[in-house]
Design a protein around this motif. Sequence first.
Motif, short mmCIF file in Angstrom:
data_model
loop_
_atom_site.label_atom_id
_atom_site.label_comp_id
_atom_site.label_asym_id
_atom_site.label_seq_id
_atom_site.Cartn_x
_atom_site.Cartn_y
_atom_site.Cartn_z
N ASP A 1 49.99 47.40 32.04
CA ASP A 1 50.61 46.15 32.48
C ASP A 1 50.89 45.25 31.28
N ALA A 2 51.34 44.03 31.57
CA ALA A 2 51.70 43.11 30.50
C ALA A 2 50.52 42.82 29.58
N ALA A 3 49.30 42.85 30.13
CA ALA A 3 48.12 42.57 29.31
C ALA A 3 47.80 43.71 28.35
N LEU A 4 48.25 44.92 28.68
CA LEU A 4 47.93 46.09 27.86
C LEU A 4 49.11 46.58 27.02
N ASP B 1 53.82 48.03 35.30
CA ASP B 1 54.82 46.98 35.53
C ASP B 1 55.95 47.14 34.51
#
Lengths: 112, 149
Positions: free
Chosen positions: A22-25, A55
């Motif tokens: 996701d955006a955090a990773l 995502d």
Amino acid sequence: MSVATQDSGQTRIVTVTEPRIDAALAIRFKDDMRTATKDAPERVVLDLAGVEFVDSSGLGAIVGSMKQLGAGRRLDLAGLTPLVEKVFRLTRMDAVFRIFPSVDVAMNPEPD
Amino acid sequence: MHRAPQLERSCTATFEEVRRVLIALDRFLDNLEDSTAPADDLRIVAGEVLNNVAEHAYDSCAAGPVRFRCILRPKGFLCRVEDQGRALGDMPEGETPDLSGPLPEGGFGWFLIHQLAQGVHYRRRGGRNQLNFTIPRIAAEITGASKGS
């Protein structure tokens, strides 16, 4: 590292060990992929069987991982879970990658 | 009368905090006893909308709050996302990704939102951004249900 690697013949299998790309990773994932594929053979298979969520940032990081392999090497995908498969299908990225149901099938594909 | 299943979560608009909200959404969706609820579509759209707030609404040094709400109705999930960041301006239309040239590594977010959500409506109200949208039930299953009635 968000991925683990294993070589099998002329193929490197890269298994994603995080459940969400996701955006955090995304940025770390792309860096980890660069490290994991730096001295890889011609073919890399990305095992996504353990990934339940991707995502648009994660999708971009997977595309970026393919691009940073450079010409002459290719990235195939395996083991897409239903949500991940849907994200690839909707964005038409399923036409860009060779996608296999599992790593086993990717390693022993039916002839075209 | 059963109470309609609903979820409300707030967090600071950072990618890490958004992930926590999405994991709470996963738990909520996994516990729904409603096989025609479009759970994966909601997971995808909620991720795009909330991360979009985290990326664009606030300056990175001063992330503010974002609130996500959804309720499951017969037509699908009715959802609202609110933040107190800068105005979104015109909502991106989410054009089809151009795969003819060098492959894009971004620009898929609004495309996915518009593919999966209906009635996507943005408004600026009282210094807040408010985005409303509906995630419709899966078409085949709606057809199947109406045939039986």
